[in-house]
Design a protein around this motif. Sequence first.
Motif, short mmCIF file in Angstrom:
data_model
loop_
_atom_site.label_atom_id
_atom_site.label_comp_id
_atom_site.label_asym_id
_atom_site.label_seq_id
_atom_site.Cartn_x
_atom_site.Cartn_y
_atom_site.Cartn_z
N LEU A 87 44.24 5.94 -53.50
CA LEU A 87 43.78 6.88 -53.19
C LEU A 87 45.58 8.04 -52.60
O LEU A 87 45.68 9.35 -53.45
N GLU A 88 46.61 7.96 -52.36
CA GLU A 88 47.30 8.18 -52.19
C GLU A 88 48.78 8.46 -53.46
O GLU A 88 49.11 9.29 -54.08
N SER A 89 48.09 7.72 -54.29
CA SER A 89 49.22 7.40 -55.98
C SER A 89 48.53 8.84 -56.48
O SER A 89 47.28 8.56 -57.51
N PRO A 90 49.57 9.58 -57.14
CA PRO A 90 49.32 10.50 -57.87
C PRO A 90 48.29 10.16 -59.32
O PRO A 90 48.15 10.38 -60.48
N GLU A 91 49.63 8.87 -60.01
CA GLU A 91 48.85 7.67 -61.31
C GLU A 91 47.83 7.14 -60.61
O GLU A 91 46.95 7.46 -61.90
N ALA A 92 47.01 6.62 -60.10
CA ALA A 92 46.06 5.89 -60.07
C ALA A 92 44.73 6.80 -60.56
O ALA A 92 43.82 5.73 -61.10
#
Length: 295
Positions: A87-92
């Motif tokens: 949820l927090e990762s920009p890349e995910a």
Amino acid sequence: MSNIAWTEQGSKNGVELSDIDFLIIGATKSATTWLQQSLQQAPYVYMPDAELHFFSRNYQKGDAWYLDQFERKPHTRVIGEKSNSYLESPEAPRRIQKALPRARLIAQLRNPVDRAYSDYCMLYRRGEVSKDISKYLDPRQAGGGRFLLGGLYYRQLETYLDLFPAESLKILLYEHIRQNPQAHLDAVRDFLQLPSALKPVANKVKDKTVPVVPPMLRRFLYPLRPIAAPFRSTPFVKGLRSMIAREPDYTPLPLDLRNRLIDFYAPETERLGKLLQQDLSGWLDATSSSKLFPA
């Protein structure tokens, strides 16, 4: 199913990317472990116990590593995993959309102020932060960081909604678990199209009062962890740990700091409420939280 050699799409266990049905993407400290364990009780659901963090932190390990974390057991009909960092990762989001375009995504959210404080307390138990709570949670001092940024749900979900159809994303609230856990799981069952009802786990998943080695001592002993690891399960080490472990002494969340956090999250909370078409005003009320200590 018999094992097969891993190919470009599959694993040694016969699991392919197209077999991954769902992901629990977060948020941290929002009872996602409770949700995971409730799902794991169903014999037709397979989820690895560990958070894989593949699409966020371990992407360089490749699809083969990722798929080898899954199994297809005789009664398995649904396969998924939980990694709160998604949820927090920009890349995910884009990585997930590329690899699993048809996956169903579950985001379970908690009052962001309570979430930030609970996250701080978890790292305090681990000895990774000090008792100076304002250093980590005061928006005037902290300058972002995982504790504050982890609760910016609207902007995090907006990225997923740009990449996935709205019906692929189920957004749940932690507070609803406390009100009616069975209804909460029924919504998950319907979203994942499971063949039978889910049952809430009976045991408490985590307990903030479990004695731990005091944080300062943990930091001092940290360099010795690789040496001590083989002996952790021995009676001597267990006895030694029981002698020094204490119930954590958490720093309470002061009301003035709570109010600053509410002001920090207010714009995001208002946007999220409109997105969900739900009244989230309770998140903006300093007197409405039922607990000031972590779950």
